[in-house]
Scaffold this motif. Structure first.
Motif, PDB file in Angstrom:
ATOM      1  N   MET A   1     120.959  59.645  12.456  1.00 48.71           N
ATOM      2  CA  MET A   1     121.643  58.949  13.583  1.00 48.71           C
ATOM      3  C   MET A   1     120.844  57.517  13.468  1.00 48.71           C
ATOM      4  SD  MET A   1     122.040  60.409  17.283  1.00 48.71           S
ATOM      5  CE  MET A   1     122.834  61.961  16.337  1.00 48.71           C
ATOM      6  N   ILE A   2     121.795  56.717  13.591  1.00 43.94           N
ATOM      7  CA  ILE A   2     121.580  55.307  13.351  1.00 43.94           C
ATOM      8  C   ILE A   2     120.840  54.739  14.720  1.00 43.94           C
ATOM      9  CG2 ILE A   2     122.468  53.193  13.428  1.00 43.94           C
ATOM     10  CD1 ILE A   2     123.328  53.740  10.775  1.00 43.94           C
ATOM     11  N   LYS A   3     121.430  55.210  15.816  1.00 41.87           N
ATOM     12  CA  LYS A   3     120.948  54.746  16.878  1.00 41.87           C
ATOM     13  C   LYS A   3     119.195  55.113  17.034  1.00 41.87           C
ATOM     14  CE  LYS A   3     123.745  54.338  20.755  1.00 41.87           C
ATOM     15  NZ  LYS A   3     124.911  54.970  20.917  1.00 41.87           N
ATOM     16  N   GLU A   8     117.462  54.815  21.952  1.00 46.23           N
ATOM     17  CA  GLU A   8     118.059  56.085  22.583  1.00 46.23           C
ATOM     18  C   GLU A   8     117.352  56.545  23.822  1.00 46.23           C
ATOM     19  OE1 GLU A   8     118.242  59.984  20.368  1.00 46.23           O
ATOM     20  OE2 GLU A   8     119.745  58.725  19.361  1.00 46.23           O
ATOM     21  N   TYR A  11     117.782  54.303  26.619  1.00 47.04           N
ATOM     22  CA  TYR A  11     119.358  54.310  27.087  1.00 47.04           C
ATOM     23  C   TYR A  11     119.512  55.900  27.971  1.00 47.04           C
ATOM     24  CZ  TYR A  11     124.431  55.590  27.030  1.00 47.04           C
ATOM     25  OH  TYR A  11     125.427  55.660  27.077  1.00 47.04           O
ATOM     26  N   TRP A  12     118.893  56.841  27.499  1.00 46.51           N
ATOM     27  CA  TRP A  12     118.930  58.146  28.420  1.00 46.51           C
ATOM     28  C   TRP A  12     118.291  57.914  29.590  1.00 46.51           C
ATOM     29  CZ3 TRP A  12     122.914  60.407  27.171  1.00 46.51           C
ATOM     30  CH2 TRP A  12     123.323  60.641  26.013  1.00 46.51           C
ATOM     31  N   PHE A  20     123.450  67.303  25.850  1.00 49.82           N
ATOM     32  CA  PHE A  20     123.927  67.654  24.597  1.00 49.82           C
ATOM     33  C   PHE A  20     123.415  66.714  23.592  1.00 49.82           C
ATOM     34  CE2 PHE A  20     126.874  69.128  21.621  1.00 49.82           C
ATOM     35  CZ  PHE A  20     126.584  70.459  21.769  1.00 49.82           C
ATOM     36  N   THR A  21     122.195  66.197  23.644  1.00 49.46           N
ATOM     37  CA  THR A  21     121.377  65.406  22.434  1.00 49.46           C
ATOM     38  C   THR A  21     120.760  66.537  21.848  1.00 49.46           C
ATOM     39  OG1 THR A  21     119.651  65.172  23.947  1.00 49.46           O
ATOM     40  CG2 THR A  21     121.437  63.359  23.679  1.00 49.46           C
ATOM     41  N   PHE A  22     120.107  66.362  20.635  1.00 52.46           N
ATOM     42  CA  PHE A  22     119.795  67.182  20.038  1.00 52.46           C
ATOM     43  C   PHE A  22     118.086  66.806  19.691  1.00 52.46           C
ATOM     44  CE2 PHE A  22     124.015  67.938  19.110  1.00 52.46           C
ATOM     45  CZ  PHE A  22     123.934  69.393  19.164  1.00 52.46           C
ATOM     46  N   GLU A  25     115.348  69.268  18.782  1.00 55.16           N
ATOM     47  CA  GLU A  25     116.087  69.941  17.481  1.00 55.16           C
ATOM     48  C   GLU A  25     115.277  70.973  16.785  1.00 55.16           C
ATOM     49  OE1 GLU A  25     118.831  68.771  13.942  1.00 55.16           O
ATOM     50  OE2 GLU A  25     117.975  67.224  15.081  1.00 55.16           O
ATOM     51  N   LEU A  29     118.248  74.213  17.433  1.00 51.28           N
ATOM     52  CA  LEU A  29     119.040  74.397  16.096  1.00 51.28           C
ATOM     53  C   LEU A  29     118.574  74.794  15.124  1.00 51.28           C
ATOM     54  CD1 LEU A  29     122.069  71.963  17.416  1.00 51.28           C
ATOM     55  CD2 LEU A  29     122.347  74.452  16.963  1.00 51.28           C
ATOM     56  N   ARG A 407     129.021  47.494  12.499  1.00 52.02           N
ATOM     57  CA  ARG A 407     130.325  47.814  12.016  1.00 52.02           C
ATOM     58  C   ARG A 407     130.712  46.926  10.725  1.00 52.02           C
ATOM     59  NH1 ARG A 407     134.272  50.295  12.684  1.00 52.02           N
ATOM     60  NH2 ARG A 407     135.696  48.882  13.539  1.00 52.02           N
ATOM     61  N   LYS A 441     119.113  53.015   4.617  1.00 45.10           N
ATOM     62  CA  LYS A 441     120.399  53.636   4.517  1.00 45.10           C
ATOM     63  C   LYS A 441     121.147  53.161   3.243  1.00 45.10           C
ATOM     64  CE  LYS A 441     124.698  55.293   6.990  1.00 45.10           C
ATOM     65  NZ  LYS A 441     125.131  54.969   8.094  1.00 45.10           N
TER      66      LYS A 441
END
Lengths: 499, 618
Positions: A1-3, A8, A11-12, A20-22, A25, A29, A407, A441
């Motif tokens: 994930m780029i963020k 992140e 942000y949260w 619903f974030t992971f 993880e 999952l 972008r 990346k």
């Protein structure tokens, strides 16, 4: 994930989302892996039995064997060799098959009274009337049904008979008043089928003006009539109806819709031109005008380009043969096409991207994205570069973009831009950490190393990420100043590394 | 293991007939309804004496599959089955040809073509039509125009209004219901709904209390009461199974279907689409590699799986938030592994016998675990993607009222990337609904971008969305969405995905409005939210149906009440999950059975409102 993680989390925390974030993880999952592992282990244990004893009987396509859709395919397939083998054993017709039902009544027996079946009794026949009454007394035949032999039914009874699918003549409703009464009863029953049946009769026996007038005060019937006309593609009457009722905009849209069924582009263009005189809302009219202008241009461009392609003299058409006609494509697709084949044309021509941008008032962002993608596809990196050029008042050029450089990198990468191009833009990403993620990346290691090395090292240090810094050390030149700096940092006891 | 030899096929077909057992597990035995529908089918088949072939409108094979198997048809002398196609019918040495079709004009044209291509001199076959779910005047007229109406011996209808999907779920699978009601103002689907409810009452007793919210709900209730009056004088003597009927218009809650469902079943539907209880999945994850076999024939056909509560594991995990599925699967994996390990402990002959006798059950459990692990892996790949995350973030911003009055950059970017149009429409509509309409400037901007990028003909679709109220310009009135959100607690900060304590877990924070209304109706009652009810479209009402004396239930202490919730215009799997959650909450005292015109998700729903979704230019 780029963020990035820090980002992140900020942000949260700052906003109220936490869903619903992971994040966890590792706990949740990844447990899928456990079950995957178990599945695989067990398979080894029972492999041999797999084929024979599997309890599910399903064909590969997943249809349970014997399901209807499966059988449609099976029996249809077998019919091709029907003369050789019958698909399924034929059941002897001599022995009546006895119904195996456990439940003794069916829907039809509820609604229609006794079913008429062959010469044997079904379970439901064996049930007496009283049992039917017990189960579904409300659904027995209403009284009116017993009058089957009388023919002058009231409007109400007529509607009921229609609902039951029985033969009935509407001809006895002769006066306007009778007909309208019938219609009103049909409407009250809410059965679209019956309403339509009555409307078909009225359409046949009333003049348009009267019918339209009466429908105006009966909105439900009106809707059904419109549906009926459009289903039967009675376009002309439908337009007349809309006009008579003053529903000009509906009529205009309806007529506009017809262009979809015109395949010849010249006829379609002429049709759209005619549409311009229809009473659209101001906003819709502007769209129709654009639609017409666009198609008109596409026709001109198509003719010119086809010739150019056939002539074999224009290099770009030889190198990148056109894959499809530009006719009827959306505006942005057309713009892309023009940025691809007609980029450098002066603003005066129909196919010039700038002209298209101007004519259709394409937003800066849209234009930018489209031109960028088209030029990147052609690997015209100088054009790409020029898109970003902006001079400030001192005359220095610097890169400016209406969309985020993240972008931009994304778009370039999708068009398989080489690393040396990518790195210029990765370097322009504002957020330091994001920049590094992107650099990693897209494997632009040298940008971090040569140009922004100091920054990178500083960022890793700020992130207290020892592992990343160590990994990075492996990429710098042995014995360089960079390496020494990294070593200093790594041995600095003041820094509390997070890993 | 999936490929079967032909000899297997016929013998096991009969045993499959009983596979609807899961319909009777629930509070209300829906198998009664299924049995009634099967009976009806048999009776129709027997009306056409002699051997027969059925020509299927392919769409119907799905819903019919939930009612009957091929073996039932075969018992009634159906020897061949074909798919409806233009041209000459395939050869079949049968007495009767029966067309099973929906009442649609284009299908009538195909039937007419079939019949006119028949060789009249050599064929003496009888033709029949069975319309599902209703005869249609329009269709019969079309057959008449084509000059073939007289060729039919029998024209009948098969009333398949409510199809049992699961122990607690009924659907009419009436795809166009929402469009017809809210766009075309055609109330035919409501008439069918009322009829279906009458059938249900005939089988399960009069429902004493009816509540409703919305225009369509009001109409359905009116029709039901009227139909009941028409049968006045006779009394239904069945002890009522349902205590309450709640009729809800979809347009009372336009927001919920637009949001991405986050339950396991909801995500399967969002990503792969569940149709008539089946899902088609990419086959790669399901390929069985055996030692020594290599990967030579990887299947290319999609893997099709049936999904319902007959499968124990699926029943357990379908309604969980997807984030809780991994844990559930791994727990199950441990249990199954342990069970297989038992064989080491089996020493005596008796013990070994016992182990072997359990093997089929265990293998079924293993294969179910394998399938769902694969599906969960497929879904995880998507839910962990950046695109999914970004989309969800924007949805949640809208639902909590963040920046709903501005042009959203993410939507803008998605348009620039030419993401699927339906995705764009879902987001724009959601923004509009959460802002009680968009500012003129914002709306114009979106419209222009959409038309420029996807084609001007989509003007028609945008127009439809406006008519249906999904997209609207802001009027003078205040944005009342925040008030509705707060009063009904539509956003819960601390949604617990693992061990939910509130329905908001199905959307990881957002509680579906429709289900909140249902929950509040049960307790403390709608009187507590009069103000909000007035803000939502359409009237709300309560009706009572008289029961004959003696049928009044004498409720046991602690016995739950049962409510049938009917969603007019469609319901999502996440909403169903939320209702199931409420049924399970210990002290709720209420159990829910769900009925709807159609099982929907945001994509299928928006698609049903589009004009020519596959336009010829794309």
């Amino acid at each position: 994930m780029i963020k990035s993680k820090v980002d992140e989390e900020d942000y949260w925390h700052s906003s109220k989302f936490k869903a619903f974030t992971f994040d966890d993880e590792d706990d949740e999952l990844s447990r899928l892996k456990e079950s995957r592992q178990a599945v695989n282990n067990i398979r080894r244990l029972v492999e041999e039995d797999d084929d024979e004893d599997d309890v599910e009987r399903i064909s590969w396509s997943g249809e349970p064997v014997g399901s209807i859709s499966w059988s449609v395919k099976e029996t249809a397939a077998s019919s091709q060799r029907a003369d050789r083998e019958p698909a399924f054993p034929k059941i002897s017709t001599d022995t009546p098959s006895i119904s195996r039902s456990q439940s003794g009544y069916s829907l039809s027996s509820l609604f229609k009274g006794k079913p008429k079946v062959g010469n044997f009794q079904t379970f439901s026949d064996a049930l007496t009337d009283s049992s039917v009454r017990l189960y579904a007394p409300e659904l027995r035949k209403p009284k009116s049904e017993y009058k089957d032999y009388v023919s002058d039914w009231s409007p109400e009874e007529t509607v009921q008979r229609l609902q039951q699918g029985k033969a009935v003549s509407l001809e006895r409703f002769r006066t306007l008043q009778d007909k309208l009464l019938l219609l009103d009863h049909a409407i009250a029953a809410h059965d679209g089928n019956v309403i339509t049946a009555v409307l078909i009769y009225l359409k046949r026996t009333l003049c348009k003006e009267v019918l339209f007038r009466e429908l105006e005060s009966r909105q439900t019937a009106l809707r059904h009539f419109i549906h009926y006309l459009s289903e039967t593609q009675n376009q002309r009457l439908l337009l007349e109806l809309h006009r008579a009722l003053g529903r000009a905009e509906d009529a205009a849209l309806l007529q506009y819709k017809e262009h979809l069924s015109i395949t010849d582009e010249n006829k379609r263009r002429d049709f759209l031109k005619n549409c311009l005189s229809l009473p659209f809302s101001a906003e819709d009219l502007a769209h129709v005008q654009d639609h017409y202008t666009l198609l008109e241009r596409q026709i001109i461009i198509e003719v010119t380009d086809r010739q150019a392609e056939r002539g074999g003299k224009v290099e770009i058409f030889q190198k990148f043969p056109r894959k499809a006609l530009i006719l009827n494509m959306p505006l942005i697709t057309t713009l892309y096409y023009c940025c691809f084949y007609h980029y450098a044309e002066p603003e005066g021509t129909f196919s010039s991207p700038l002209n298209i941008r101007q004519t259709f008032k394409i937003s800066e962002k849209q234009y930018f994205v489209t031109a960028l993608a088209a030029r990147a596809k052609l690997k015209a990196w100088l054009d790409v570069d020029a898109l970003f050029a902006s001079r400030n008042w001192l005359g220095f050029t610097r890169k400016k973009s209406p969309l985020s450089f993240q972008r931009v990198v994304d778009i370039l990468q999708k068009n398989s831009a080489p690393t040396h191009v990518l790195q210029d833009y990765v370097a322009l990403v504002d957020d330091g950490e994001l920049r590094l993620t992107l650099a990693q990346k897209h494997k632009c290691h040298d940008i971090v190393i040569s140009v922004r090395s100091a920054d990178a090292v500083q960022t890793y240090r700020d992130m207290k990420d020892r592992q990343l810094l160590l990994g990075y050390r492996g990429k710098v030149v042995r014995g360089s100043a960079e390496e020494r700096k990294i070593d200093d940092l790594l041995s600095n006891p003041q820094i509390r590394w997070k890993n | 293991m999936m490929r079967l030899r032909r000899s297997h096929l016929i013998c096991c077909a009969a045993s499959k007939e009983k596979m609807a057992a899961h319909l009777s597990y629930g509070r209300v035995n829906l198998n009664i309804l299924r049995e009634a529908a099967r009976k009806e089918l048999r009776e129709f088949l027997d009306k056409c004496a002699g051997s027969k072939a059925i020509v299927w409108d392919e769409y119907l094979t799905g819903p019919f599959g939930l009612i009957a198997q091929y073996s039932l048809l075969k018992e009634h002398e159906v020897e061949k089955m074909f798919t409806l196609k233009n041209g000459r019918l395939p050869p079949a040495d049968v007495k009767n040809i029966i067309f099973f079709v929906r009442p649609r004009l284009e299908l009538m044209d195909i039937i007419a073509d079939n019949i006119t291509s028949e060789d009249r001199h050599h064929s003496s076959r009888d033709f029949h039509i069975l319309f599902v779910p209703r005869r249609s005047m329009l269709c019969e007229q079309r057959l008449k125009e084509q000059g073939v109406l007289a060729s039919f011996i029998n024209i009948d209808e098969y009333i398949l209004d409510l199809i049992p999907y699961d122990g607690d779920l009924l659907s009419m699978e009436y795809e166009s219901a929402f469009r017809e009601c809210y766009l075309e103002n055609d109330q035919t689907s409501l008439y069918h709904t009322a009829k279906g409810l009458m059938t249900l009452q005939a089988l399960y007793g009069t429902i004493p209390q009816i509540y409703g919210k919305g225009e369509c709900a009001r109409l359905v209730a009116n029709m039901m009461l009227r139909m009941k009056r028409e049968f006045a004088g006779s009394q239904n003597q069945i002890l009522p199974v349902f205590d309450t009927l709640l009729l809800l218009d979809r347009n009372v809650d336009l927001l919920t279907p637009l949001a991405t469902q986050l339950t396991y079943e909801g995500l399967i539907d969002e990503i792969y689409g569940i149709s008539n209880g089946y899902v088609k999945l990419p086959p790669e994850k399901f390929a069985q590699k055996k030692q020594g076999e290599g990967s030579k024939d990887l299947p290319t056909e999609p893997k099709k799986l049936q999904l319902n509560s007959a499968e124990e594991l699926y029943a357990e995990i379908r309604d969980k938030n997807f984030n809780a599925v991994g844990a559930a699967l791994s727990k199950k994996a441990k249990i199954i592994s342990a069970a297989f390990e038992e064989r080491h402990n089996a020493k005596t002959v008796g013990e070994i016998k016992q182990f072997v006798s359990q093997l089929p059950h265990m293998q079924a459990a293993r294969s179910s675990l394998a399938n769902h692990t694969s599906i969960a892996e497929l879904i995880k790949d998507i839910t962990t993607s950046e695109a999914f995350f970004d989309n969800l973030t924007v949805e949640q911003e809208f639902m909590t009222g963040v920046d709903t009055d501005k042009v959203n950059t993410y939507i803008e970017d998605c348009i620039a990337q030419k993401d699927p149009l339906i995705k764009i429409l879902r987001l724009v509509c959601m923004q509009s609904v959460c802002n009680n309409g968009l500012k003129h400037k914002v709306m114009d901007y979106y419209k222009r971008e959409i038309l420029q990028t996807y084609g001007y003909e989509h003007m028609l679709t945008l127009n439809n969305l406006e008519k249906a109220g999904l997209l609207k310009p802001q009027t003078g009135s205040r944005n009342n969405y925040p008030t509705i959100r707060k009063t009904l607690k539509l956003w819960m900060e601390d949604a617990n995905e693992q061990n939910p304590n509130d329905i908001s877990y199905v959307y990881s924070g957002y509680s579906p409005l429709s289900i909140r209304l249902t929950q509040i109706l049960a307790r403390p009652g709608w009187r507590s939210i009069e103000e909000v009810l007035k803000m939502l479209p359409g009237p709300h009402f309560e009706e009572r149906q008289q029961l004959p004396s003696g049928l009044h239930k004498k409720r046991q202490q602690g016995e739950n009440r049962t409510t049938l919730v009917f969603f007019l215009g469609g319901v999502t799997y996440a909403e169903i999950a939320a209702l199931r959650f409420l049924s399970q909450v210990e002290d709720s005292g209420m159990e829910y059975v769900i009925a709807t015109t159609k099982l929907i998700n945001g994509t299928t729903w928006i698609k049903s409102l589009m004009d020519r979704p596959e336009s010829p230019t794309q």
